[in-house]
Design an enzyme around this catalytic site. Sequence first.
Site, short mmCIF file in Angstrom:
data_model
loop_
_atom_site.label_atom_id
_atom_site.label_comp_id
_atom_site.label_asym_id
_atom_site.label_seq_id
_atom_site.Cartn_x
_atom_site.Cartn_y
_atom_site.Cartn_z
N THR A 170 0.85 -1.19 0.00
CA THR A 170 0.00 0.00 0.00
C THR A 170 0.88 1.24 0.00
O THR A 170 1.69 1.42 0.90
CB THR A 170 -0.91 0.03 1.25
OG1 THR A 170 -0.09 -0.01 2.41
CG2 THR A 170 -1.89 -1.13 1.24
N ASN A 172 1.48 4.60 0.99
CA ASN A 172 0.91 5.51 1.99
C ASN A 172 1.06 6.94 1.50
O ASN A 172 2.14 7.37 1.12
CB ASN A 172 1.65 5.35 3.32
CG ASN A 172 1.39 3.99 3.96
OD1 ASN A 172 1.52 2.95 3.28
ND2 ASN A 172 1.02 3.99 5.21
N GLU A 227 -3.95 4.87 2.51
CA GLU A 227 -3.08 3.96 1.76
C GLU A 227 -3.77 3.47 0.51
O GLU A 227 -4.95 3.17 0.55
CB GLU A 227 -2.74 2.73 2.61
CG GLU A 227 -2.25 3.01 4.01
CD GLU A 227 -2.21 1.74 4.85
OE1 GLU A 227 -1.55 0.78 4.42
OE2 GLU A 227 -2.85 1.71 5.90
P1 ADP Z 1 5.00 0.87 3.62
O1 ADP Z 1 4.71 0.36 4.99
O2 ADP Z 1 6.26 1.69 3.56
O3 ADP Z 1 3.85 1.58 3.02
P2 ADP Z 1 4.29 -1.39 1.99
O4 ADP Z 1 4.65 -2.81 2.32
O5 ADP Z 1 2.86 -1.00 2.22
O6 ADP Z 1 5.28 -0.45 2.75
O7 ADP Z 1 4.69 -1.13 0.47
C1 ADP Z 1 4.31 0.07 -0.15
C2 ADP Z 1 5.29 0.53 -1.21
O8 ADP Z 1 5.41 -0.44 -2.24
C3 ADP Z 1 4.78 1.78 -1.90
O9 ADP Z 1 5.15 2.95 -1.22
C4 ADP Z 1 5.40 1.68 -3.27
O10 ADP Z 1 6.64 2.36 -3.31
C5 ADP Z 1 5.61 0.19 -3.50
N1 ADP Z 1 4.68 -0.44 -4.43
C6 ADP Z 1 5.04 -1.24 -5.47
N2 ADP Z 1 3.99 -1.69 -6.15
C7 ADP Z 1 2.89 -1.17 -5.56
C8 ADP Z 1 1.50 -1.28 -5.82
N3 ADP Z 1 1.02 -2.02 -6.83
N4 ADP Z 1 0.65 -0.60 -5.02
C9 ADP Z 1 1.11 0.15 -4.00
N5 ADP Z 1 2.42 0.29 -3.69
C10 ADP Z 1 3.32 -0.37 -4.46
MG MG Z 2 1.85 0.86 3.05
#
Ligand code: ADP
Ligand code: MG
Length: 294
Positions: A170, A172, A227
């Site tokens: 997601t 954020n 998110e």
């Molecule tokens: P965080 O806790 O930092 O938000 P996540 O595990 O939720 O980490 O991963 C989110 C990150 O993954 C986003 O900020 C983005 O850079 C990357 N990302 C890659 N593909 C996607 C996608 N299809 N949808 C959302 N985020 C994605």
């Molecule tokens: Mg996230």
Amino acid sequence: MVAHWSLLELASIKAADDEIRCWHGNLEKLPHSWGTYDAVFLGHSPAMAFSASTLFESVISRCRTGARVVINQSRGNDFLAPYRELYPHILLRDLPELEELQSMINNLPLDFISFQSDSSAYLVALEVNESPSETPKEVNYEDIGDFPLYASAKVVTGFGRGSKQMGVPTANLDPEELPKEVRELPKGVYFGWVQVRGEGLDAGVHKMVMNIGNRPTFADSDATTVEVHILHDYEGDFYGKDAAIVVLGFIRPEMKFSSLDALVTRIGEDIKKARSSLEEEVLKSYQTDRFFRM
Ligand code: ADP
Ligand code: MG
């Protein structure tokens, strides 16, 4: 912002100033995301076919603490008298005199600021002394319908809940950059379109599901998180880039799940729902909205 039940009235307001947001219908149906108000002018609504509690309670719930509620009618009840004869089913009563008004608002968080009722004007100012909109309340999810909502914000780091490990990363969004209308949506899951903007990045407009929630385990528990899970495979991360979103609908309120499995299953259903809804002609048309850069 004007709420009115007469399309004619709204049309003339729009003709005079197109910047004024207009809501057609009864006040209690007005989406909460259109608030919060510092001042509300009721005109002669308290003389109309509303119950006092419907009218004042729905106003108060849309005001901040300290907001003014004004009841105003030039020439007061003298002005209304001929209209009461013409439209007795709409104008049920005179505007209330002091004692009657006091009993109407008796149990409500409203204080008197001033009261005038004579042949020159009916003019009453009240102050909201404790807005229920600032205390958590039940949301009527039927009422969420103020779409589309447009916004853009930077992708920031989340707090490693392991969404990626669950297969649903997601992005954020920085809540400070988001407009109030998005940040203050009732907690839950929404859907729409998103475009991530940045050099060398896929510039497509893709389907997304959006979660509005908060960090329940943290002290600043009212800090909202927004998110977006994008239904597209990106080559890598895109932290620091701007994401432009158009939110088109509501899927479900925030829920507690008994297990991670149950949560993942539900997310799968949310995604399915978003996918199919966004295939509907009207909602699909937003994919090529001028808001997105082609
Ligand atoms: P965080 O806790 O930092 O938000 P996540 O595990 O939720 O980490 O991963 C989110 C990150 O993954 C986003 O900020 C983005 O850079 C990357 N990302 C890659 N593909 C996607 C996608 N299809 N949808 C959302 N985020 C994605
Ligand atoms: Mg996230």
